[in-house]
Scaffold this motif. Sequence first.
Motif, PDB file in Angstrom:
ATOM      1  N   VAL A   1     -13.028 -16.726 101.574  1.00 49.04           N
ATOM      2  CA  VAL A   1     -13.863 -17.844 102.035  1.00 49.04           C
ATOM      3  C   VAL A   1     -13.982 -18.945 100.975  1.00 49.04           C
ATOM      4  CG1 VAL A   1     -16.173 -18.487 102.809  1.00 49.04           C
ATOM      5  CG2 VAL A   1     -15.073 -16.442 103.723  1.00 49.04           C
ATOM      6  N   PRO A   2     -14.254 -18.621  99.686  1.00 45.33           N
ATOM      7  CA  PRO A   2     -14.332 -19.721  98.708  1.00 45.33           C
ATOM      8  C   PRO A   2     -13.035 -20.512  98.570  1.00 45.33           C
ATOM      9  CG  PRO A   2     -15.261 -17.701  97.786  1.00 45.33           C
ATOM     10  CD  PRO A   2     -14.649 -17.336  99.098  1.00 45.33           C
ATOM     11  N   LYS A   3     -11.896 -19.810  98.605  1.00 42.29           N
ATOM     12  CA  LYS A   3     -10.618 -20.531  98.481  1.00 42.29           C
ATOM     13  C   LYS A   3     -10.356 -21.387  99.715  1.00 42.29           C
ATOM     14  CE  LYS A   3      -8.199 -17.948  95.051  1.00 42.29           C
ATOM     15  NZ  LYS A   3      -6.917 -17.604  94.516  1.00 42.29           N
TER      16      LYS A   3
ATOM     17  N   LYS B   1     -12.615 -22.701 101.695  1.00 39.36           N
ATOM     18  CA  LYS B   1     -13.533 -23.854 101.659  1.00 39.36           C
ATOM     19  C   LYS B   1     -13.016 -24.930 100.706  1.00 39.36           C
ATOM     20  CE  LYS B   1     -17.882 -22.169 103.301  1.00 39.36           C
ATOM     21  NZ  LYS B   1     -18.396 -23.044 104.299  1.00 39.36           N
ATOM     22  N   ALA B   2     -12.505 -24.510  99.542  1.00 40.35           N
ATOM     23  CA  ALA B   2     -11.965 -25.477  98.579  1.00 40.35           C
ATOM     24  C   ALA B   2     -10.768 -26.219  99.169  1.00 40.35           C
ATOM     25  CB  ALA B   2     -11.583 -24.772  97.289  1.00 40.35           C
TER      26      ALA B   2
ATOM     27  N   THR C   1      -9.974 -26.603 102.450  1.00 42.08           N
ATOM     28  CA  THR C   1     -10.333 -27.444 103.595  1.00 42.08           C
ATOM     29  C   THR C   1     -11.152 -28.661 103.181  1.00 42.08           C
ATOM     30  OG1 THR C   1     -12.216 -26.007 104.053  1.00 42.08           O
ATOM     31  CG2 THR C   1     -10.199 -25.602 105.299  1.00 42.08           C
ATOM     32  N   ASP C   2     -11.974 -28.531 102.114  1.00 35.05           N
ATOM     33  CA  ASP C   2     -12.694 -29.711 101.622  1.00 35.05           C
ATOM     34  C   ASP C   2     -11.716 -30.770 101.128  1.00 35.05           C
ATOM     35  OD1 ASP C   2     -15.113 -28.607 102.272  1.00 35.05           O
ATOM     36  OD2 ASP C   2     -15.569 -27.915 100.236  1.00 35.05           O
TER      37      ASP C   2
ATOM     38  N   GLY D   1     -12.275 -31.063 105.593  1.00 36.48           N
ATOM     39  CA  GLY D   1     -13.463 -30.401 106.132  1.00 36.48           C
ATOM     40  C   GLY D   1     -13.175 -29.169 106.953  1.00 36.48           C
ATOM     41  N   LEU D   2     -14.223 -28.648 107.590  1.00 34.18           N
ATOM     42  CA  LEU D   2     -14.135 -27.399 108.342  1.00 34.18           C
ATOM     43  C   LEU D   2     -13.398 -27.553 109.667  1.00 34.18           C
ATOM     44  CD1 LEU D   2     -17.721 -25.942 107.773  1.00 34.18           C
ATOM     45  CD2 LEU D   2     -15.589 -25.216 106.707  1.00 34.18           C
TER      46      LEU D   2
ATOM     47  N   ALA E   1     -18.191 -18.266 107.833  1.00 37.91           N
ATOM     48  CA  ALA E   1     -18.086 -19.380 106.885  1.00 37.91           C
ATOM     49  C   ALA E   1     -18.146 -20.733 107.587  1.00 37.91           C
ATOM     50  CB  ALA E   1     -16.797 -19.266 106.081  1.00 37.91           C
TER      51      ALA E   1
ATOM     52  N   PHE F   1     -15.802 -21.830 110.046  1.00 35.74           N
ATOM     53  CA  PHE F   1     -14.518 -22.289 110.580  1.00 35.74           C
ATOM     54  C   PHE F   1     -14.498 -22.009 112.079  1.00 35.74           C
ATOM     55  CE2 PHE F   1     -13.589 -21.304 106.126  1.00 35.74           C
ATOM     56  CZ  PHE F   1     -13.041 -22.511 105.723  1.00 35.74           C
TER      57      PHE F   1
END
Length: 148
Positions: A94-96, A98-99, A101-102, A106-107, A134, A136
């Motif tokens: 999830v952290p990777k 999120k990084a 997609t940011d 974005g999501l 998360a 998505f």
Amino acid sequence: MAMNVASSSGRSGRRSRRRPVMAEINVTPMVDVMLVLLIIFMVSAPLLTVGVPLDLPQTQAKSLDQDKNPLTLSVNLKGQVFLNDTEIKLDDLVPKLKAITDARGGLDERIFVRGDKKVDYGTVMKVMGRLSAAGFRRVALVTEVDQG
């Protein structure tokens, strides 16, 4: 005067023995190069397929239209999770994502989940559950087209 006659007859003798200029193209080197290129492309084409080798389930569904390269999560037969081609621990997923997609927008990013058809159903559902928790919402399962 005798020397002039001998020298002129010697020149004309050399000229008549000369081969005519060949105006044909020799295609043998070109064919050799083409055959070598053909062999190189035949050997390298199967190596261009990238990704984790999986035996995907088959369905009758049509493929989705896509405009950019999507993120792909793969779960192999051993239960290992891969983000595109890189193995990743389930806790770091999830952290990777999120990084990534940011950085990409974005999501709203589409994520494809590929699971081997012999892998445990619970493992694929763990991955999808983490994605859903998360935030998505654009998650798609990838299958192969049914050949039957």
